[in-house]
Write an enzyme that holds these catalytic residues in place. Structure first.
Site, PDB file in Angstrom:
ATOM      1  N   ASP A  38       0.877  -1.185   0.000  1.00  0.00           N
ATOM      2  CA  ASP A  38       0.000   0.000   0.000  1.00  0.00           C
ATOM      3  C   ASP A  38       0.908   1.227   0.000  1.00  0.00           C
ATOM      4  OD1 ASP A  38      -1.766   2.039   0.458  1.00  0.00           O
ATOM      5  OD2 ASP A  38      -2.402   1.356   2.444  1.00  0.00           O
ATOM      6  N   THR A  53       2.609   4.932  -1.877  1.00  0.00           N
ATOM      7  CA  THR A  53       2.243   6.138  -2.605  1.00  0.00           C
ATOM      8  C   THR A  53       2.496   5.873  -4.095  1.00  0.00           C
ATOM      9  OG1 THR A  53       4.466   7.004  -2.364  1.00  0.00           O
ATOM     10  CG2 THR A  53       2.890   7.649  -0.686  1.00  0.00           C
ATOM     11  N   GLU A  54       2.315   6.894  -4.920  1.00  0.00           N
ATOM     12  CA  GLU A  54       2.620   6.751  -6.339  1.00  0.00           C
ATOM     13  C   GLU A  54       4.129   6.498  -6.514  1.00  0.00           C
ATOM     14  OE1 GLU A  54       0.173   8.626  -5.353  1.00  0.00           O
ATOM     15  OE2 GLU A  54      -1.359   8.856  -6.881  1.00  0.00           O
TER      16      GLU A  54
HETATM   17  N1  PUT Z   1      -1.700   4.349  -1.030  1.00  0.00           N
HETATM   18  C1  PUT Z   1      -2.683   5.040  -1.707  1.00  0.00           C
HETATM   19  C2  PUT Z   1      -2.435   5.268  -3.157  1.00  0.00           C
HETATM   20  C3  PUT Z   1      -2.370   6.701  -3.433  1.00  0.00           C
HETATM   21  C4  PUT Z   1      -3.017   7.117  -4.676  1.00  0.00           C
HETATM   22  N2  PUT Z   1      -2.993   8.534  -4.813  1.00  0.00           N
END
Ligand code: PUT
Length: 276
Positions: free
Chosen positions: A156, A158-159
């Site tokens: 999980d 970030t980008e």
């Molecule tokens: N972990 C969340 C993904 C983020 C998408 N902007």
């Protein structure tokens, strides 16, 4: 009128804009810029480096869709690892599964955990569950140092910019393969097919080269770039499409359901073309 319009630029020429009532907290952590803001439409919202991570209103889609398809495929997901996910939303969903004996969450940024507990309490609500171990550490290194340990791993992140960039590399997926037990499986959020088609194509190819079973599925998340989000699943043995609908428990969810377990793997043609 107080407040301001916030825009997440999703490409150089396109973005999503929403009304922010007030900033609740802002700081540059050791890893990224963290903003917690109160929006008019989506409740409190966590931003990292200016990108929407989660909002109180639509968070359930993402968190349910990371956790449940994989946990309802692996027959015995006793040991689970979450890489990233410091807001606690994925953990909250994992805790709905009694078969999970222990879930380890490794997030590089303790500030995400701290401010999620403060401003997103209904998302972070299981972070102190006795079945959960929270480590503030580098998820990449945790994977590299774990061998044959986990039944299920969820990424999980970030980008794929900033601290999360290495989590989209082939070497990371190879590390995940080795950190999993002999019948283990993993899932990672893999961004959107409108603006990140190349990334999805590359990740899918990399995962396919390592794992015998590779699947891509989608969900609709209004505050994420393009609204259409992909998840890539790699498995040493079990196939989510082989699970019988009638054997999937009807959990207390708002997006995922036994029927959706199969339906989410039906991809629009332009997405299917990226992952075949
Ligand atoms: N972990 C969340 C993904 C983020 C998408 N902007």
């Amino acid at each position: 009128m107080a407040g301001f319009w916030f825009t997440e630029k999703q490409t150089d020429h396109f973005g999503i804009t929403m009304r922010v009532n007030q900033t609740l907290h802002t700081e540059q952590t050791d890893f990224q810029k963290l903003d917690m803001v109160e929006t008019e439409e989506f409740g409190n919202m966590l931003l990292l480096d200016g990108m929407v991570m989660t909002t109180q209103v639509d968070e359930f889609v993402y968190h349910e869709m990371v956790a449940h398809p994989i946990l309802n495929t692996h027959p015995n997901p006793e040991a689970v690892l979450v890489v990233g996910g410091g807001d606690g939303g994925v953990l909250r969903e994992i805790m709905k599964h009694d078969k999970v004996e222990k879930a380890v969450l490794v997030d590089i940024d303790g500030k995400v955990i701290e401010y999620s507990k403060k401003y997103l309490p209904e998302i972070a609500c299981e972070l102190d569950n006795p079945r959960v171990e929270v480590k503030v550490d580098d998820g990449f290194m945790h994977i590299i140092n774990s061998k044959d340990m986990y039944d299920v791993i969820m990424v999980d992140s970030t980008e794929p910019v900033g601290p999360a960039a290495p989590l989209f590399e082939r070497g990371f997926y190879q590390g995940i393969y080795e950190a999993l037990k002999e019948d283990g499986m993993f899932v990672a959020q893999t961004d959107n097919p409108w603006f990140k088609a190349d990334l999805i194509q590359k990740v899918s190819r990399d995962v396919r080269e390592i794992f015998p079973v590779t699947r891509t599925y989608i969900a609709n998340i209004p505050t994420y770039p393009s609204g259409m989000w992909t998840f890539t699943l790699g498995s040493k043995k079990y196939d989510p499409l082989a699970v019988k609908v009638e054997e999937i428990p009807d959990l207390p969810t708002k997006y995922y359901s036994p029927e959706l377990h199969h339906a989410c793997f039906v991809l629009p043609k332009f997405v299917k073309a990226l992952v075949e």
